[in-house]
Scaffold this active site. Structure first.
Site, PDB file in Angstrom:
ATOM      1  N   SER A   1      75.872  64.725  20.476  1.00 41.42           N
ATOM      2  CA  SER A   1      75.991  65.451  21.743  1.00 41.42           C
ATOM      3  C   SER A   1      74.833  66.439  21.926  1.00 41.42           C
ATOM      4  O   SER A   1      73.688  66.013  21.989  1.00 41.42           O
ATOM      5  CB  SER A   1      77.376  66.115  21.782  1.00 41.42           C
TER       6      SER A   1
ATOM      7  N   ASP B   1      82.467  57.947  28.943  1.00 42.69           N
ATOM      8  CA  ASP B   1      82.251  59.314  28.463  1.00 42.69           C
ATOM      9  C   ASP B   1      82.280  60.277  29.655  1.00 42.69           C
ATOM     10  O   ASP B   1      81.478  60.136  30.577  1.00 42.69           O
ATOM     11  CB  ASP B   1      80.883  59.353  27.755  1.00 42.69           C
TER      12      ASP B   1
ATOM     13  N   HIS C   1      83.777  60.796  24.832  1.00 44.52           N
ATOM     14  CA  HIS C   1      82.701  61.540  24.170  1.00 44.52           C
ATOM     15  C   HIS C   1      82.955  61.654  22.666  1.00 44.52           C
ATOM     16  O   HIS C   1      82.183  62.245  21.936  1.00 44.52           O
ATOM     17  CB  HIS C   1      82.607  62.937  24.809  1.00 44.52           C
TER      18      HIS C   1
HETATM   19  C1  MLT Z   1      74.582  69.359  26.290  1.00 48.25           C
HETATM   20  O1  MLT Z   1      74.802  70.411  26.853  1.00 48.25           O
HETATM   21  O2  MLT Z   1      73.722  69.209  25.427  1.00 48.25           O
HETATM   22  C2  MLT Z   1      75.415  68.204  26.702  1.00 48.25           C
HETATM   23  O3  MLT Z   1      76.025  68.441  27.916  1.00 48.25           O
HETATM   24  C3  MLT Z   1      76.419  67.847  25.693  1.00 48.25           C
HETATM   25  C4  MLT Z   1      77.286  69.011  25.341  1.00 48.25           C
HETATM   26  O4  MLT Z   1      78.294  69.233  25.985  1.00 48.25           O
HETATM   27  O5  MLT Z   1      76.931  69.717  24.417  1.00 48.25           O
END
Ligand code: MLT
Length: 209
Positions: free
Chosen positions: A102, A152, A183
């Site tokens: 992520s 996701d 996710h």
């Molecule tokens: C991010 O902010 O890098 C992406 O949206 C994934 C997350 O939720 O961290």
């Protein structure tokens, strides 16, 4: 940066750079790293940006909308940290594989897009295209696996596909596997990652000696 280094038992294996998701820390991906390669060095780092008490690797303006200046600054900082750590812990700087989930996958993707020869390969779990940029360095001989959810709620399908295309366009060998658990990381996904890692990143010729 706050981090842990766990020395591997096989000096021919790479160093896995573990990068957690939003709200995680340097401990989160250690079990995943060990499942991928129990003999490799693990370098696991905590993101320094705090959003509502949750560690991240760079600032965002809204969900999925990144502060690009901060992203680029933090990417260089993480890159410098890896350089330094390779001297402190005496591992091969040219043999670092990022394993990011992520937010951690997004900074790893950005490192590949921003800094030449930054990583030998990467396992990007549920990443998105971190920013639009055509000035991506040559990525020949860089092996990348993207794992993604086809349902996701955080990462749009188009963003995953755009990341794959951008990395491919600049010469990387990119594989993409889809899963159906949103996710979340699933055990099915981990099995695909382990198989890909063994086929693509473990240099079997090294083990002949
Ligand atoms: C991010 O902010 O890098 C992406 O949206 C994934 C997350 O939720 O961290």
């Amino acid at each position: 940066m706050i981090h842990k280094f766990i020395k591997g038992t096989n000096p021919n294996r790479p160093t896995l750079l573990l990068l957690h998701g939003t709200g995680g820390d340097e401990n989160d991906l250690i079990p995943v790293g060990k499942m991928i390669d129990q003999e490799a060095n693990l370098l696991t780092v905590r993101g320094e940006v705090i959003e509502n008490g949750m560690p991240r690797f760079f600032r965002r303006l809204a969900p999925g909308v990144f502060d690009e200046q901060d992203l680029m600054y933090r990417t260089s900082q993480l890159h410098d940290f890896i350089d330094q750590a390779s001297k402190t812990y005496d591992f091969d700087r040219g043999d670092v594989i990022a394993v990011g989930y992520s937010n951690g996958a997004n900074i790893a993707a950005n490192m590949l897009m921003q800094i030449p020869y930054s990583l030998r390969g990467a396992i990007l779990m549920h990443p998105m295209l971190p920013r639009k940029d055509d000035q991506i360095p040559e990525l020949k001989n860089t092996s990348i696996l993207i794992t993604a959810g086809n349902n996701d709620p955080i990462v749009p399908l188009e963003s995953t596909k755009a990341l794959k295309e951008a990395l491919n366009r600049h010469g990387a060998n990119v594989s993409l596997s889809w899963f159906k658990f949103g996710h979340k990381l699933s055990s099915e996904e981990i099995q695909v990652i382990i198989k890909w890692y063994q086929q693509s990143l473990v240099d079997h010729t090294k083990h002949l000696n």
